[in-house]
Design a protein around this motif. Sequence first.
Motif, mmCIF file in Angstrom:
data_model
loop_
_atom_site.group_PDB
_atom_site.id
_atom_site.type_symbol
_atom_site.label_atom_id
_atom_site.label_comp_id
_atom_site.label_asym_id
_atom_site.label_seq_id
_atom_site.Cartn_x
_atom_site.Cartn_y
_atom_site.Cartn_z
ATOM 1 N N TYR A 144 -5.141 -2.730 -4.045
ATOM 2 C CA TYR A 144 -4.979 -3.203 -2.676
ATOM 3 C C TYR A 144 -6.126 -4.085 -2.200
ATOM 4 O O TYR A 144 -6.111 -4.563 -1.066
ATOM 5 C CB TYR A 144 -4.828 -2.003 -1.729
ATOM 6 N N ILE A 175 -14.292 3.919 -7.725
ATOM 7 C CA ILE A 175 -13.450 4.691 -6.812
ATOM 8 C C ILE A 175 -12.985 5.935 -7.562
ATOM 9 O O ILE A 175 -12.339 5.838 -8.614
ATOM 10 C CB ILE A 175 -12.237 3.872 -6.332
ATOM 11 N N LEU A 229 -6.755 2.357 -5.082
ATOM 12 C CA LEU A 229 -7.398 1.392 -4.198
ATOM 13 C C LEU A 229 -7.623 0.012 -4.824
ATOM 14 O O LEU A 229 -7.441 -1.007 -4.140
ATOM 15 C CB LEU A 229 -8.725 1.964 -3.673
ATOM 16 N N VAL A 276 0.856 -1.190 0.000
ATOM 17 C CA VAL A 276 0.000 0.000 0.000
ATOM 18 C C VAL A 276 0.890 1.238 0.000
ATOM 19 O O VAL A 276 1.710 1.428 0.894
ATOM 20 C CB VAL A 276 -0.941 0.011 1.220
ATOM 21 N N LEU A 297 -9.620 2.340 2.954
ATOM 22 C CA LEU A 297 -9.253 1.011 2.473
ATOM 23 C C LEU A 297 -9.554 -0.052 3.518
ATOM 24 O O LEU A 297 -10.136 -1.104 3.204
ATOM 25 C CB LEU A 297 -7.765 0.981 2.104
ATOM 26 N N ASP A 322 -6.896 7.815 2.900
ATOM 27 C CA ASP A 322 -7.188 6.648 2.060
ATOM 28 C C ASP A 322 -6.925 5.336 2.799
ATOM 29 O O ASP A 322 -7.592 4.327 2.532
ATOM 30 C CB ASP A 322 -6.339 6.689 0.788
ATOM 31 N N SER A 374 -11.562 2.296 -11.052
ATOM 32 C CA SER A 374 -11.145 3.629 -10.602
ATOM 33 C C SER A 374 -10.710 4.481 -11.779
ATOM 34 O O SER A 374 -10.451 3.984 -12.878
ATOM 35 C CB SER A 374 -10.006 3.518 -9.578
ATOM 36 N N SER A 377 -6.699 8.296 -4.722
ATOM 37 C CA SER A 377 -7.667 7.291 -4.283
ATOM 38 C C SER A 377 -7.807 6.169 -5.294
ATOM 39 O O SER A 377 -8.178 5.042 -4.936
ATOM 40 C CB SER A 377 -9.031 7.940 -4.048
#
Length: 426
Positions: free
Chosen positions: A153, A185, A150, A109, A121, A117, A142, A147
Amino acid sequence: MSTEVSLSCDRIERYLGEEEERVHALRGVSLEIETGSVHAVVGPSGCGKSSLLYILGLLDTPDAGRVAIETEAVSHLSDDELAQKRNKFIGFIFQFHFLMEDFTSDQEVRWCPGCGDYAVLKAVQSFLPDLGLRRENIVFVSGIGCSSRLPYYVSSYGMHSIHGRAPAIASGLASSRQDLSVWVITGDGDALSIGGNHLIHALRRNVNIKIMLFNNRIYGLTKGQYSPTSEQGKVTKSTPYGSLDHPFNPVSLALGAEASFVARSVDSDRKHLQSVLRAAADHKGSAFIEIFQNCPIFNDDAFAPVKEPNAPGLIRLAHGEQIRFGPDGSLGLSYGPHGSIQTVLASSVPESELIVHDATLADPSYAFALSRLDSYDFTHTPVGVFRSVERGSYDDAMAAQIETARAGGEGNLAKLLAGNDTWEVN
């Protein structure tokens, strides 16, 4: 037959260890066991029994040393009743594995230290098991921005797509694959600037996608320019003398597009955020969730006033409940002139004039009026579900239309292309 039911910790040891962050990430997980039927928690020393009980809210600290917990005799139960109790424990062990293993990807991450964030998450990863879906049936799409990392992850299907176009891509996916849970996202810049058109039309059409807009009131990835939600006068690298633009209110914008579900939450309030995500997931059609998200590098503490303990201006919306806020709930809301909503001292007006929140009103005017209580000094800031109404979804309508067309028999592509409006020129 065993005289007691026990949950062994040795199978979950590797999911806890001594990682404090992971322990906190699992808060809210619970055993759905009836009141008074607490069971033994057994396992070798150091396996994580105390941490497990801490997670379940039965201990105040994650390291309480030796733990004694009441057991319940079950010798009087029938085989079916005993099987039901055991299945609840097995289901919990599965959920525990599902939570920590299946939705946490192997990617490092990478956000700035202190970024909001991280909190979002963790809230997402620990909420996803509640959907009861296989990870192969969950998709995160996304756009571009901080952001938008994400999807890397979360261990599910995902796509890091084009700037501002995530709603369009997600719309196509949700319409063609109705078995999927599709999440978008995006950020305030990605969604409200270059992606503004795609956003409002996805909401207008009521496509079955869930849009999470991370609002930090700044362009973070490009290092601190003002965004469509930055306040007027905001001094940034791109507005050295202060922004001249009047900002968007994302909730008002979504309601103006007549989105069927509109909500707001805060990155640091995991319990509230997860309750909003759960409501969005249960909603059939488009769902829009604005998340106040801190950017510690370029716009630190932008939402500090609503993160304070008992923040006086924070208005928590709960469907069917009278709206009260402020010190000891002394403030309320009532209708003002021209359809507006105003704050009042609750004791100064008749009880009947205090507004009881109704998120299911078909006309979005009430929810819009609530959103206009916002002010950039956070004097009044509603959070929760503003609107949740039933309306036919675009993907259902499209599927029905395709089925009707197929019922008429096979089509002729050449005839379709030629049509009735073609001619030859000699």
